[in-house]
Design an enzyme around this catalytic site. Structure first.
Site, PDB file in Angstrom:
ATOM      1  N   PHE A  32      -4.587   2.600   4.873  1.00 33.52           N
ATOM      2  CA  PHE A  32      -3.358   2.581   5.655  1.00 33.52           C
ATOM      3  C   PHE A  32      -2.202   2.281   4.705  1.00 33.52           C
ATOM      4  O   PHE A  32      -1.467   1.312   4.837  1.00 33.52           O
ATOM      5  CB  PHE A  32      -3.424   1.592   6.818  1.00 33.52           C
ATOM      6  N   GLY A  36       3.688  -0.567  -1.127  1.00 36.99           N
ATOM      7  CA  GLY A  36       3.070  -1.595  -1.972  1.00 36.99           C
ATOM      8  C   GLY A  36       1.856  -1.029  -2.692  1.00 36.99           C
ATOM      9  O   GLY A  36       1.734  -1.115  -3.919  1.00 36.99           O
ATOM     10  N   HIS A  37       0.967  -0.404  -1.915  1.00 37.05           N
ATOM     11  CA  HIS A  37      -0.219   0.215  -2.523  1.00 37.05           C
ATOM     12  C   HIS A  37       0.199   1.296  -3.525  1.00 37.05           C
ATOM     13  O   HIS A  37      -0.392   1.434  -4.598  1.00 37.05           O
ATOM     14  CB  HIS A  37      -1.075   0.903  -1.458  1.00 37.05           C
ATOM     15  N   GLY A 147      -2.104  -6.486  -6.209  1.00 34.87           N
ATOM     16  CA  GLY A 147      -0.770  -6.951  -5.861  1.00 34.87           C
ATOM     17  C   GLY A 147      -0.677  -8.472  -5.881  1.00 34.87           C
ATOM     18  O   GLY A 147      -1.619  -9.167  -5.477  1.00 34.87           O
ATOM     19  N   GLN A 153      -5.905 -14.037  -4.167  1.00 37.25           N
ATOM     20  CA  GLN A 153      -6.903 -13.017  -4.499  1.00 37.25           C
ATOM     21  C   GLN A 153      -6.842 -12.704  -5.996  1.00 37.25           C
ATOM     22  O   GLN A 153      -7.870 -12.602  -6.662  1.00 37.25           O
ATOM     23  CB  GLN A 153      -6.619 -11.752  -3.680  1.00 37.25           C
TER      24      GLN A 153
HETATM   25  P1  AMP Z   1      -5.024  -4.243   0.961  1.00 39.00           P
HETATM   26  O1  AMP Z   1      -5.159  -2.803   1.354  1.00 39.00           O
HETATM   27  O2  AMP Z   1      -4.166  -5.040   1.889  1.00 39.00           O
HETATM   28  O3  AMP Z   1      -6.337  -4.889   0.617  1.00 39.00           O
HETATM   29  O4  AMP Z   1      -4.202  -4.213  -0.391  1.00 39.00           O
HETATM   30  C1  AMP Z   1      -4.676  -3.504  -1.509  1.00 39.00           C
HETATM   31  C2  AMP Z   1      -3.914  -3.916  -2.722  1.00 39.00           C
HETATM   32  O5  AMP Z   1      -2.517  -3.666  -2.537  1.00 39.00           O
HETATM   33  C3  AMP Z   1      -4.046  -5.415  -3.013  1.00 39.00           C
HETATM   34  O6  AMP Z   1      -4.160  -5.618  -4.421  1.00 39.00           O
HETATM   35  C4  AMP Z   1      -2.757  -5.977  -2.484  1.00 39.00           C
HETATM   36  O7  AMP Z   1      -2.365  -7.161  -3.128  1.00 39.00           O
HETATM   37  C5  AMP Z   1      -1.796  -4.848  -2.797  1.00 39.00           C
HETATM   38  N1  AMP Z   1      -0.615  -4.935  -1.936  1.00 39.00           N
HETATM   39  C6  AMP Z   1      -0.607  -5.083  -0.595  1.00 39.00           C
HETATM   40  N2  AMP Z   1       0.664  -5.180  -0.147  1.00 39.00           N
HETATM   41  C7  AMP Z   1       1.470  -5.097  -1.248  1.00 39.00           C
HETATM   42  C8  AMP Z   1       2.888  -5.135  -1.445  1.00 39.00           C
HETATM   43  N3  AMP Z   1       3.725  -5.261  -0.433  1.00 39.00           N
HETATM   44  N4  AMP Z   1       3.340  -5.006  -2.709  1.00 39.00           N
HETATM   45  C9  AMP Z   1       2.485  -4.859  -3.753  1.00 39.00           C
HETATM   46  N5  AMP Z   1       1.142  -4.821  -3.624  1.00 39.00           N
HETATM   47  C10 AMP Z   1       0.644  -4.935  -2.393  1.00 39.00           C
END
Ligand code: AMP
Length: 285
Positions: A32, A36-37, A147, A153
């Site tokens: 999703f 950020g991703h 991130g 984490q």
């Molecule tokens: P998730 O899908 O939430 O597990 O996030 C996957 C990766 O994207 C993880 O390393 C998160 O820290 C990073 N991430 C999520 N949100 C952001 C954001 N707003 N800015 C930068 N990295 C992000």
């Protein structure tokens, strides 16, 4: 761009990339995708010849009353976004593909998890290190991108790499935010209109705490409380935690000094949001 769903296909892909001498960058996600991703993917694109993004909602890192079932999923949309960020290959396995047998080995994180989300979400980081270890092995990544929004984490994975000697370099990427300061998150879609308006106060509350530290306050409790008071007054959410700790060790502080993290988690009706600021203050103030 390749979309790979099985371990066998991924291994074949990785073997070929390695044979060609290509450096592999890994971006683990739960999908999703948002900007950020994509900022992780773009950074990986700049620094590697091959970029693999994993998209896997990992059941092991969700507690029994958390949102595993409801977590948003849309692989078709994600594939378009990932391709636009320069991803070469998406690895999107099913739960059965990732965990075909009942576990014979259980990983337990023994440091950096007694505070923040580790304390509030028992077992969460055990699930994270399990899936991340598998992804490191499967992709043979040279570099992996995470991130700093999920700062605990990052600290835990840093410990994982050190403890188990994974031959991977970790890269921490700054949090990408909406214009009003709210950290981008797949969970922001759960917010009601009113909650969405108030949610930027999460970051502002943390800034209020950091400002107190920057003005010379040396008592960690007072810094933490400045953020707590702001969040109670303006965020419109229930506070799960607000803590000032050393970073990346995540230990309680006697004094406001060194590299620190001020982190908070708040609960709206359907979304639990986290954010943090990692900072240091000038000594001598
Ligand atoms: P998730 O899908 O939430 O597990 O996030 C996957 C990766 O994207 C993880 O390393 C998160 O820290 C990073 N991430 C999520 N949100 C952001 C954001 N707003 N800015 C930068 N990295 C992000």
């Amino acid at each position: 761009m390749n979309i790979i769903k099985t371990v066998q296909q991924l291994k074949a892909y990785v073997q070929e990339e390695k044979r060609l001498g290509r450096q592999i960058g890994l971006v683990p996600t739960m999908g999703f995708l948002h900007e950020g991703h994509l900022s992780l993917a773009k950074r990986a694109r700049e620094e590697n010849e091959t970029v693999i993004m994993s998209i896997f909602v990992n059941p092991l890192q969700f507690g029994p009353n958390e949102d595993f079932e409801q977590y948003p999923r849309d692989l078709e949309r994600d594939a378009k976004l990932a391709a636009s960020a320069g991803v070469d290959c998406i690895f999107a396995p099913s739960v059965e593909e990732m965990y075909p047998e009942p576990p014979m080995i259980k990983m337990t994180v023994t440091d950096r998890t007694d505070k923040l989300c580790g304390e509030k979400r028992p077992g969460h980081f055990d699930g994270v290190v399990t899936v991340v270890s598998k992804l490191f092995h499967l992709t043979e990544a040279d570099q992996a991108y995470f991130g700093l929004k999920d700062a605990q984490q990052f600290a835990v994975i840093e410990g994982l790499v050190k403890s188990l000697n994974f031959p991977v370099k970790l890269v921490g990427v700054e949090t990408v935010r909406e214009e009003d300061g709210l950290a981008k998150s797949s969970r922001n879609i759960y917010l009601t209109v009113e909650e969405r308006q108030k949610a930027p106060h999460l970051q502002r509350g943390l800034q209020a705490g950091v400002q107190v530290a920057e003005q010379g306050e040396k008592d960690p409790y007072r810094v933490q409380e400045a953020a707590r008071e702001y969040l109670l007054a303006y965020s419109g959410a229930d506070l799960d935690y607000v803590e000032l700790l050393s970073y990346p060790e995540l230990k309680e502080l006697e004094r406001v000094e060194g590299r620190m993290i001020l982190a908070a988690a708040v609960k709206y009706s359907k979304a639990r949001l986290i954010d943090n600021i990692i900072f240091s203050v000038n000594e001598g103030k």
